[in-house]
Motif scaffolding. Structure first.
Motif, PDB file in Angstrom:
ATOM      1  N   LYS A  12      32.280  -1.593  10.426  1.00  0.00           N
ATOM      2  CA  LYS A  12      31.510  -0.375  10.236  1.00  0.00           C
ATOM      3  C   LYS A  12      32.062   0.422   9.058  1.00  0.00           C
ATOM      4  O   LYS A  12      33.277   0.559   8.905  1.00  0.00           O
ATOM      5  N   LEU A  13      31.156   0.951   8.256  1.00  0.00           N
ATOM      6  CA  LEU A  13      31.500   1.897   7.200  1.00  0.00           C
ATOM      7  C   LEU A  13      30.966   3.256   7.635  1.00  0.00           C
ATOM      8  O   LEU A  13      29.749   3.422   7.826  1.00  0.00           O
ATOM      9  N   ILE A  14      31.866   4.213   7.814  1.00  0.00           N
ATOM     10  CA  ILE A  14      31.503   5.510   8.382  1.00  0.00           C
ATOM     11  C   ILE A  14      31.846   6.615   7.381  1.00  0.00           C
ATOM     12  O   ILE A  14      32.962   6.671   6.861  1.00  0.00           O
ATOM     13  N   GLY A  15      30.888   7.488   7.123  1.00  0.00           N
ATOM     14  CA  GLY A  15      31.140   8.588   6.202  1.00  0.00           C
ATOM     15  C   GLY A  15      29.915   9.458   6.029  1.00  0.00           C
ATOM     16  O   GLY A  15      28.857   9.192   6.589  1.00  0.00           O
ATOM     17  N   PRO A  16      30.034  10.528   5.237  1.00  0.00           N
ATOM     18  CA  PRO A  16      28.931  11.456   5.042  1.00  0.00           C
ATOM     19  C   PRO A  16      27.903  10.935   4.041  1.00  0.00           C
ATOM     20  O   PRO A  16      28.213  10.138   3.160  1.00  0.00           O
ATOM     21  N   ALA A  17      26.671  11.393   4.208  1.00  0.00           N
ATOM     22  CA  ALA A  17      25.597  11.150   3.239  1.00  0.00           C
ATOM     23  C   ALA A  17      24.699  12.379   3.268  1.00  0.00           C
ATOM     24  O   ALA A  17      24.331  12.851   4.345  1.00  0.00           O
ATOM     25  N   LYS A  18      24.373  12.903   2.111  1.00  0.00           N
ATOM     26  CA  LYS A  18      23.601  14.143   2.085  1.00  0.00           C
ATOM     27  C   LYS A  18      22.744  14.239   0.829  1.00  0.00           C
ATOM     28  O   LYS A  18      23.025  13.597  -0.194  1.00  0.00           O
ATOM     29  N   LYS A  19      21.723  15.060   0.936  1.00  0.00           N
ATOM     30  CA  LYS A  19      20.873  15.352  -0.209  1.00  0.00           C
ATOM     31  C   LYS A  19      21.575  16.382  -1.093  1.00  0.00           C
ATOM     32  O   LYS A  19      22.113  17.370  -0.604  1.00  0.00           O
ATOM     33  N   VAL A  20      21.577  16.140  -2.404  1.00  0.00           N
ATOM     34  CA  VAL A  20      22.186  17.061  -3.357  1.00  0.00           C
ATOM     35  C   VAL A  20      21.116  17.904  -4.048  1.00  0.00           C
ATOM     36  O   VAL A  20      21.248  19.110  -4.191  1.00  0.00           O
ATOM     37  N   ASP A  21      20.015  17.251  -4.448  1.00  0.00           N
ATOM     38  CA  ASP A  21      18.983  17.963  -5.201  1.00  0.00           C
ATOM     39  C   ASP A  21      17.725  17.111  -5.241  1.00  0.00           C
ATOM     40  O   ASP A  21      17.746  15.934  -4.873  1.00  0.00           O
ATOM     41  N   SER A  22      16.629  17.712  -5.666  1.00  0.00           N
ATOM     42  CA  SER A  22      15.378  16.995  -5.908  1.00  0.00           C
ATOM     43  C   SER A  22      15.015  17.145  -7.375  1.00  0.00           C
ATOM     44  O   SER A  22      15.118  18.229  -7.955  1.00  0.00           O
ATOM     45  N   LYS A  23      14.600  16.044  -7.988  1.00  0.00           N
ATOM     46  CA  LYS A  23      14.238  16.049  -9.400  1.00  0.00           C
ATOM     47  C   LYS A  23      12.884  15.352  -9.584  1.00  0.00           C
ATOM     48  O   LYS A  23      12.523  14.459  -8.822  1.00  0.00           O
ATOM     49  N   VAL A  24      12.173  15.746 -10.613  1.00  0.00           N
ATOM     50  CA  VAL A  24      10.941  15.085 -11.002  1.00  0.00           C
ATOM     51  C   VAL A  24      11.232  14.249 -12.256  1.00  0.00           C
ATOM     52  O   VAL A  24      11.781  14.760 -13.237  1.00  0.00           O
ATOM     53  N   ILE A  25      10.924  12.963 -12.197  1.00  0.00           N
ATOM     54  CA  ILE A  25      11.126  12.075 -13.327  1.00  0.00           C
ATOM     55  C   ILE A  25       9.753  11.764 -13.923  1.00  0.00           C
ATOM     56  O   ILE A  25       8.891  11.207 -13.243  1.00  0.00           O
ATOM     57  N   LYS A  26       9.558  12.125 -15.172  1.00  0.00           N
ATOM     58  CA  LYS A  26       8.292  11.874 -15.855  1.00  0.00           C
ATOM     59  C   LYS A  26       8.418  10.642 -16.729  1.00  0.00           C
ATOM     60  O   LYS A  26       9.263  10.578 -17.603  1.00  0.00           O
ATOM     61  N   VAL A  27       7.562   9.650 -16.476  1.00  0.00           N
ATOM     62  CA  VAL A  27       7.573   8.413 -17.245  1.00  0.00           C
ATOM     63  C   VAL A  27       6.353   8.411 -18.151  1.00  0.00           C
ATOM     64  O   VAL A  27       5.219   8.459 -17.681  1.00  0.00           O
ATOM     65  N   GLU A  28       6.589   8.369 -19.443  1.00  0.00           N
ATOM     66  CA  GLU A  28       5.482   8.410 -20.408  1.00  0.00           C
ATOM     67  C   GLU A  28       4.720   7.074 -20.400  1.00  0.00           C
ATOM     68  O   GLU A  28       5.307   6.028 -20.234  1.00  0.00           O
TER      69      GLU A  28
END
Length: 270
Positions: A254-270
């Protein structure tokens, strides 16, 4: 998202349905967002036989390997976006292998299968210097070195000189696919660990599979130590618990540790 300080872009491809090659072609957009750089991309896909499937890409667009912290971020992403039940175990596919996970006490527990290949005390000669470490493949190739009993001990644990050596070792011909280079040392009740990751080509904030490989290496010489606590450069603790079968072989871990959201970003692909 952050998996113990390992930073990823996590994208829900169930909505966009882009190909793996499309993401590879646009990898720089996925890994450098608003001047913030991440250490990999986790792409969430629909799956016919598991809750979801994950594609993992390094910043250099390489793929096909397991990423432990990224897998835990994918699980947290799935819980956060309510397409799996938080009260039940989750099953997903990554790098052609099946994994399961759950959340306990706000930590993500990721269950991994037994190592694919282990070669303890593997000798690597480079620039007339002999290095001894453990090669451990857990669907991601790792070479684990005990800092105190190696050439690395000539330098400070955080020295740039060690990073330069690790960068060269990572490409050694003994490793057919290249390898992640891990080195560790005891620090009271836990171990300090640093991982030079292939594909990122630097020391990362944390490496989940590196922590697992290092725990396996530590347990070989200190079998009473299980679970094993490891502190990566991020300062966010990872815990690895080894599970053995009746013949004392590693059944899974088992690998045990924290995971969390840091931010939300919008990626625009031309």
């Amino acid at each position: 998202m952050s998996g113990a300080g390992n930073i990823f872009s996590v994208i829900d491809n169930r909505k966009y349905k882009r190909s793996l090659q499309w993401f590879k072609d646009h990898i720089e957009l996925m890994t450098v967002i608003n001047n913030q750089k991440c250490e990999g991309v986790m792409i969430i896909n629909e799956s016919s036989d598991t809750d979801f499937e994950v594609w993992f890409l390094n910043p250099d667009s390489s793929s096909g390997m397991m990423c432990g912290n990224g897998g835990r971020c994918a699980v947290e992403f799935a819980f956060r976006n309510k397409f799996i039940d938080k009260t039940k175990d989750v099953n997903f596919k990554m790098a052609d292998e099946f994994y399961s996970a759950n959340i306990k006490d706000n930590l993500i527990e990721l269950l991994l299968p037994s190592p694919i290949d282990i070669e303890f005390n593997k000798k690597i000669t480079m620039n007339d210097i002999d290095f001894y470490g453990d090669y451990i493949n857990i669907n991601s190739d790792h070479y684990v070195i005990n800092y105190d009993n190696s050439y690395f001990a000539h330098f400070d644990f955080y020295s740039d000189e060690i990073v330069k050596i690790a960068a060269e070792l990572r490409h050694h011909t003994e490793f057919a696919r290249g390898a992640n280079i891990n080195y560790y040392k005891k620090n009271y009740e836990y171990y300090l660990i640093r991982t030079f990751e292939r594909g990122v080509e630097s020391i990362t904030g944390a490496c989940g599979t590196g922590a697992c490989a290092t725990a396996i290496s530590i347990n070989r010489t200190h079998p009473a130590q299980n679970p094993i606590k490891l502190m990566p450069p991020s300062g966010e603790m990872l815990i690895v618990e080894l599970i053995f079968d009746s013949q004392d072989k590693i059944k899974n871990f088992k690998l045990i540790g924290p995971a969390k959201k840091v931010d939300s970003k919008v990626i625009k692909v031309e």
